[in-house]
Scaffold this motif. Structure first.
Motif, PDB file in Angstrom:
ATOM      1  N   ILE A 258       0.862  -1.129  -0.010  1.00 35.01           N
ATOM      2  CA  ILE A 258       0.231   0.031  -0.150  1.00 35.01           C
ATOM      3  C   ILE A 258       0.966   1.403  -0.132  1.00 35.01           C
ATOM      4  O   ILE A 258       1.865   1.371   0.902  1.00 35.01           O
ATOM      5  CB  ILE A 258      -0.843   0.187   1.463  1.00 35.01           C
ATOM      6  N   GLU A 259       0.505   2.337  -0.767  1.00 34.10           N
ATOM      7  CA  GLU A 259       1.393   3.379  -1.043  1.00 34.10           C
ATOM      8  C   GLU A 259       0.616   4.505  -0.417  1.00 34.10           C
ATOM      9  O   GLU A 259      -0.341   4.726  -1.009  1.00 34.10           O
ATOM     10  CB  GLU A 259       2.039   3.728  -2.281  1.00 34.10           C
ATOM     11  N   LEU A 260       0.736   5.030   0.689  1.00 29.94           N
ATOM     12  CA  LEU A 260       0.286   6.167   1.088  1.00 29.94           C
ATOM     13  C   LEU A 260       0.703   7.415   0.817  1.00 29.94           C
ATOM     14  O   LEU A 260       2.124   7.494   1.000  1.00 29.94           O
ATOM     15  CB  LEU A 260       0.160   6.163   2.907  1.00 29.94           C
TER      16      LEU A 260
ATOM     17  N   ASN B 207       1.562   9.442   5.875  1.00 28.76           N
ATOM     18  CA  ASN B 207       2.438   8.328   6.142  1.00 28.76           C
ATOM     19  C   ASN B 207       3.616   9.390   6.939  1.00 28.76           C
ATOM     20  O   ASN B 207       4.561   8.996   6.747  1.00 28.76           O
ATOM     21  CB  ASN B 207       3.165   7.781   5.262  1.00 28.76           C
TER      22      ASN B 207
HETATM   23  C1  LIG Z   1       5.764   5.232   5.201  1.00 26.98           C
HETATM   24  O1  LIG Z   1       7.056   5.733   5.007  1.00 26.98           O
HETATM   25  C2  LIG Z   1       8.048   4.733   5.239  1.00 26.98           C
HETATM   26  C3  LIG Z   1       9.384   5.884   5.183  1.00 26.98           C
HETATM   27  O2  LIG Z   1       9.133   7.130   5.094  1.00 26.98           O
HETATM   28  C4  LIG Z   1       8.074   3.866   4.318  1.00 26.98           C
HETATM   29  O3  LIG Z   1       9.287   2.774   4.873  1.00 26.98           O
HETATM   30  C5  LIG Z   1       6.875   2.942   4.423  1.00 26.98           C
HETATM   31  O4  LIG Z   1       6.869   1.816   3.556  1.00 26.98           O
HETATM   32  C6  LIG Z   1       5.490   3.915   4.192  1.00 26.98           C
HETATM   33  N1  LIG Z   1       4.323   3.353   4.414  1.00 26.98           N
HETATM   34  C7  LIG Z   1       3.319   3.186   3.850  1.00 26.98           C
HETATM   35  C8  LIG Z   1       1.994   2.487   3.999  1.00 26.98           C
HETATM   36  O5  LIG Z   1       3.328   3.999   2.869  1.00 26.98           O
END
Ligand SMILES: *[C@@H]1O[C@H](CO)[C@@H](O)[C@H](O)[C@H]1NC(C)=O
Ligand SMILES: *[C@@H]1O[C@H](CO)[C@@H](O)[C@H](O)[C@H]1NC(C)=O
Ligand SMILES: *[C@@H]1O[C@H](CO)[C@@H](O)[C@H](O)[C@H]1NC(C)=O
Ligand SMILES: *[C@@H]1O[C@H](CO)[C@@H](O)[C@H](O)[C@H]1NC(C)=O
Ligand SMILES: *[C@@H]1O[C@H](CO)[C@@H](O)[C@H](O)[C@H]1NC(C)=O
Length: 418
Positions: free
Chosen positions: A101-103, A108
Motif C-alpha cells: 500500500i502506498e500512502l 504517512n
Molecule cells: C511510510 O514511510 C516509510 C518511510 O518514510 C516507508 O518505509 C513506508 O513503507 C511507508 N508506509 C506506507 C504504508 O506507505
C-alpha cells in the motif's frame, strides 16, 4: 349574519339538491379506491424490482474503485485526524503484511522519532501559526505526546473493587477543595452499602510558571490520604485533555474492575447518594454503555479570540459531536476501558469535554442528557434551599465552604422535604 345564511341562493340550492351531493360522494369514493389500487401496484412493483428471484435483497458489487482519493484537509487538527483514521483503518490493517500500500507522504508522516519532542514543523504547516495565542502554539507543538512520567501513584486505591470511583480534576494548590470533598461527597469507604473510592488528578508546573514549590506539602498529603495521582506535565487548561487520557491509561492498569466512574471538577457538589441510587436502578444493558451528564448538542468552535474556548479555523473546522459538559459526568468502568482504547485513534483536542465527545462518537455512542447534572448551576433563588440538593446529582460551581454547608442538608434525615 348566521340567521340569514339559508337565504343565500347557493346555499339553498345545495341543501335542496341532495341527489347531486350523494352522487359526488360515490364518485369521490371510487376515485380514492382506484388511487389506492394504483399505489398498491406501484409499491409492489418497486419492491419486487429491488429483489432477485431468490427473494433476497440484492448486493451490488461496485465495478469501480469505491473510495475517494484522500485529499489533505486545510485545517491542522482535521488533517491529523485523517492521518490517524488511516493508521487505524480496519481494512488497511487487515491486509496481509506483505501487501503493498502506498500512502501519500502527508498520511504517512511519522514526525519526530520521539513524539514527545516538540514538533517544530507545525510552525510551517499552519499558515497563521505566528499570530496564534501562545497557548495554542504550545498545544500544537506537543499535540502528539501522550505519555508523561507519573510522580505519585496509588496502585491500591481499587484493591476493594469499587462500585463507584470518584475522579476529581484538581490543581496542586487546591488543598482546601480536596479536603472539603474528602470530608463530604467524596469520602472514600462505604456509602449506602456500596464501596466508593476517590482519586484526585494532578499535573505539575514548570519553573517558568513561577509557582511556589508545593511538592513537599503535596507529598505529605499523598501519604496522609493516599488519593493523589500526579503526572509530570504542565497543568494548564489546554492540557486537560492530556489529564483525561492519562487517567484512562491509569484506570485500565490500576482500576479496570471499578463498576462506575464519576469524573468531575474540584469545584462541584455531588449528591453521591442520588448517584448510587441511579446506578442501582440501571438495567444491565443500559449499565454497559452508560454515559450521562449535562449534554451539549449542535455546538462548534468559538471564533472570538477573546473567549476561553476560542479555537482558530486553521486548527479545527467542523461541528462538535454531542458532549457532556466537563463539570461532571458519569460512565461505566467498561466504557472507560473502551474510551481508553479508542482515545489512541482520536487526535488530542485542546478542549477536554469535546475530546471525550469525539471519542464516544468514534465508539458509536451518544452521551445521555440528565436533568440532575447542573453544570451551569441552578437558579439563584434555589441555591440556599436544602431540599433542592436532595434531588440533583451534581451542581457546579461551589466553594469548599458551600460544599461543607450543603452536605449535611442531604444527609440529615430529620429534614422534612415534603
Ligand atoms: C511510510 O514511510 C516509510 C518511510 O518514510 C516507508 O518505509 C513506508 O513503507 C511507508 N508506509 C506506507 C504504508 O506507505
Ligand atoms: C449490602 O451489600 C451486600 C453486597 O453488595 C449485600 O449482600 C447485602 O445484602 C447488602 N446489605 C444491605 C443492608 O442492603
Ligand atoms: C502540556 O504539558 C507539556 C508537558 O509539560 C508542556 O510541554 C506543554 O507546554 C503543555 N501544553 C500546554 C498547552 O500548556
Ligand atoms: C482494546 O483493543 C484491543 C486491541 O485492539 C482489544 O483486544 C480489546 O478487546 C479492546 N478492549 C476493549 C475494552 O474494548
Ligand atoms: C439537557 O437537559 C437540560 C435540562 O435538564 C436542557 O436545558 C438541555 O437543553 C438538554 N440538552 C439537550 C442536548 O437536549
Amino acid at each position: 349574519m348566521f340567521p340569514n345564511v339559508p337565504l343565500y341562493p347557493g346555499f339553498v340550492m345545495q341543501r335542496g339538491g341532495n341527489m347531486p351531493v350523494a352522487r359526488r360522494k360515490v364518485r369521490l369514493l371510487c376515485a380514492t379506491m382506484m388511487l389506492n389500487v394504483v399505489i398498491f401496484f406501484l409499491v409492489g412493483v418497486s419492491w419486487n424490482l429491488g429483489r432477485d428471484k431468490s427473494d433476497r435483497p440484492k448486493v451490488r458489487i461496485p465495478s469501480k474503485r469505491f473510495w475517494r482519493k484522500p485529499v489533505p484537509s486545510k485545517y491542522f487538527w482535521n488533517k491529523e485526524q485523517q492521518r490517524l483514521d488511516t493508521i487505524y483503518n480496519p481494512i488497511i490493517n487487515s491486509l496481509p503484511s506483505d501487501s503493498i500500500i502506498e500512502l501519500p507522504d502527508w498520511l504517512n508522516d511519522t514526525g519526530p522519532v520521539n513524539p514527545c519532542e516538540p514538533d517544530y514543523r507545525v510552525a510551517t504547516q499552519i499558515s497563521d501559526y505566528n499570530t496564534l495565542p501562545h497557548r495554542f502554539q504550545d498545544f500544537l507543538l506537543h499535540m502528539r505526546c501522550r505519555t508523561y512520567p507519573m510522580l505519585i501513584n496509588q496502585p491500591h486505591v481499587c484493591d476493594q473493587k469499587p462500585f463507584l470511583l470518584l475522579v476529581v480534576k484538581s490543581l496542586i494548590p487546591h488543598f482546601d477543595r480536596r479536603q472539603a470533598i474528602r470530608e463530604t461527597w467524596g469520602r472514600a469507604g462505604t456509602l449506602a452499602n456500596r464501596t466508593v473510592a476517590t482519586v484526585f488528578l494532578l499535573g505539575n508546573a514548570l519553573p517558568i510558571d513561577h509557582f511556589p514549590d508545593l511538592l513537599g506539602m503535596l507529598g505529605h498529603e499523598a501519604k496522609l490520604h493516599k488519593d493523589l495521582l500526579l503526572w509530570d506535565y504542565r497543568d494548564t487548561f489546554f492540557n486537560l485533555t492530556l489529564k483525561d487520557v492519562l487517567f484512562l491509561e491509569w484506570f485500565s492498569q490500576n482500576c479496570p474492575h471499578a463498576q462506575y466512574v464519576l469524573k468531575g471538577d474540584d469545584d462541584v457538589f455531588v449528591n453521591t447518594f442520588r448517584i448510587i441510587e441511579l446506578l442501582e436502578g440501571l438495567s444491565d444493558i443500559k449499565a454497559k454503555d452508560l454515559f450521562i451528564g449535562d449534554v451539549i448538542k449542535d455546538a462548534g468552535p468559538q471564533r472570538d479570540r477573546k473567549l476561553k474556548y476560542f479555537v482558530p479555523e486553521s486548527v479545527f473546522t467542523g461541528q462538535y459531536p454531542a458532549y457532556a459538559g466537563g463539570g461532571g459526568y458519569l460512565y461505566s468502568g467498561e466504557l472507560a476501558l473502551r474510551l481508553h482504547n479508542v482515545s489512541r485513534q482520536v487526535a488530542l483536542y485542546p478542549i477536554d469535554d469535546v475530546y471525550t465527545g469525539m471519542c464516544l462518537k468514534k465508539l458509536g455512542l451518544v452521551p445521555e442528557n440528565h436533568s440532575g447534572f447542573k453544570t451551569f448551576d441552578i437558579e439563584e433563588k434555589y441555591r440556599d434551599n436544602p431540599c433542592v440538593y436532595r434531588d440533583l446529582m451534581l451542581v457546579h460551581s461551589r466553594t469548599p465552604q458551600d460544599v461543607l454547608k450543603i452536605w449535611p442538608w442531604i444527609t440529615h434525615p430529620e429534614l422534612d422535604c415534603q
